[in-house]
Enzyme design. Structure first.
Site, PDB file in Angstrom:
ATOM      1  CG  ASP A 285      79.825 -14.744 -25.920  1.00 55.41           C
ATOM      2  OD1 ASP A 285      79.250 -14.053 -25.066  1.00 55.41           O
ATOM      3  OD2 ASP A 285      79.327 -15.777 -26.408  1.00 55.41           O
TER       4      ASP A 285
ATOM      5  NE  ARG B 134      76.085 -12.510 -21.828  1.00 54.50           N
ATOM      6  CZ  ARG B 134      76.327 -13.193 -22.947  1.00 54.50           C
ATOM      7  NH1 ARG B 134      77.473 -13.855 -23.087  1.00 54.50           N
ATOM      8  NH2 ARG B 134      75.454 -13.196 -23.938  1.00 54.50           N
TER       9      ARG B 134
END
Length: 304
Positions: A131, A181
């Site tokens: 992330d 992402r």
């Protein structure tokens, strides 16, 4: 009164409200916006989502670890989570922040911990997504991803549309055939590094979606914005991009019917399912990212 992004970011940093949420809020949040207090308690939710044709990525909430011991504990917990996903035959990836593995302590510690995690992920063929956090940690995070992507297949990362640098980052990562992402971004950043206007963020989001997909790399479009979903569908149609080359991602507990509709239309749909006691800051940052989600969020939290 218009509820703004800055308002939710302010609330996300409230120590008092975070403590209150830890004390009693998990009972409200569990099964509504998080899977549970730990991974094992989230397994029934993962199974339910999988049965509806939805893939999952799980995230143990809580970052900014300031102890090597805690970072190693988080590492072992992540390794066990990956092994359990494989053993239970769950359709799930794992997401984690580098600060939870010791990014703010020592880079050698992060590399030690990530090596252990990715060795397990490769063994079980489970994707691990690194992330992205705030801009000051962006370069270190990307450096970590680049190093591990050269050695491991089952690792991906996240890029944020609100940062000026992101289009160049996509170009820099291109040779690694990266699974990315793409998100708009939820942290409060200076105008020196991030677009201050939503319209500019939206345009840059379209730009990086287009670039990543046309580069031929698998892409996760993480958004609840219908305009961005429609843009992606049209882009794929115009350029003959097959549905197995990308996926949509949405948060657990928000726009559930839209998620199911995308599955029925033949698109890959992955649900971001967090778990753990530190749910409050996560929840506020998600609302900051798109304040209009507040209606979906509280509807989900109050539904029995």
């Amino acid at each position: 009164m218009v509820i703004t992004r800055d308002f939710f970011l302010f609330l996300s940093k409230s120590g008092f409200l975070n403590k209150m949420a830890r004390n009693w809020g998990s009972r409200i949040a569990a099964g509504k916006i998080i899977g549970g207090n730990d991974f094992n308690s989230s397994i029934p939710t993962i199974r339910q989502l999988n049965s509806q044709g939805l893939s999952v990525t799980v995230d143990h909430l809580g970052e900014f670890v300031n102890s090597a011991e805690v970072a190693r504990e988080r590492t072992e917990e992540c390794i066990q989570t990956i092994a359990t996903i494989a053993d239970q035959e769950l359709n799930s990836h794992v997401s984690l922040k580098m600060t939870s593995l010791g990014l703010d302590i020592d880079m050698d510690l992060v590399y030690e911990n990530m090596t252990k995690i990715l060795q397990t992920a490769e063994k079980h063929k489970i994707m691990v997504t690194i992330d992205m956090e705030d801009e000051v940690r962006c370069q270190k995070t990307l450096d970590i991803f680049k190093d591990f992507r050269k050695k491991y297949e089952h690792v991906s990362t996240v890029l944020q549309a609100y940062l000026y640098r992101t289009e160049k980052d996509i170009d820099d990562l291109d040779s690694l055939n990266p699974f990315l992402r793409l998100v708009k971004g939820a942290y409060k950043e200076s105008e020196k590094v991030a677009f201050p206007e939503k319209s500019d963020v939206d345009e840059n989001y379209k730009k990086i979606i287009r670039k990543q997909l046309l580069n031929g790399h698998y892409t996760a479009i993480a958004t609840h914005d219908d305009k961005m979903i429609d843009f992606t569908k049209q882009l794929a149609k115009e350029h003959g991009i097959a549905n197995d080359k990308f996926e949509f991602q949405m948060l657990y507990g928000m726009r559930s019917q839209t998620q199911l509709s995308l599955v029925k239309e033949g698109y890959n749909m992955r649900v971001f399912l967090p778990y753990g006691e530190d749910w409050y800051g996560y929840f506020m940052r998600r609302l900051a990212e798109r304040p209009s989600n507040i209606a979906f969020a509280f509807k989900g939290m109050t539904k029995k």
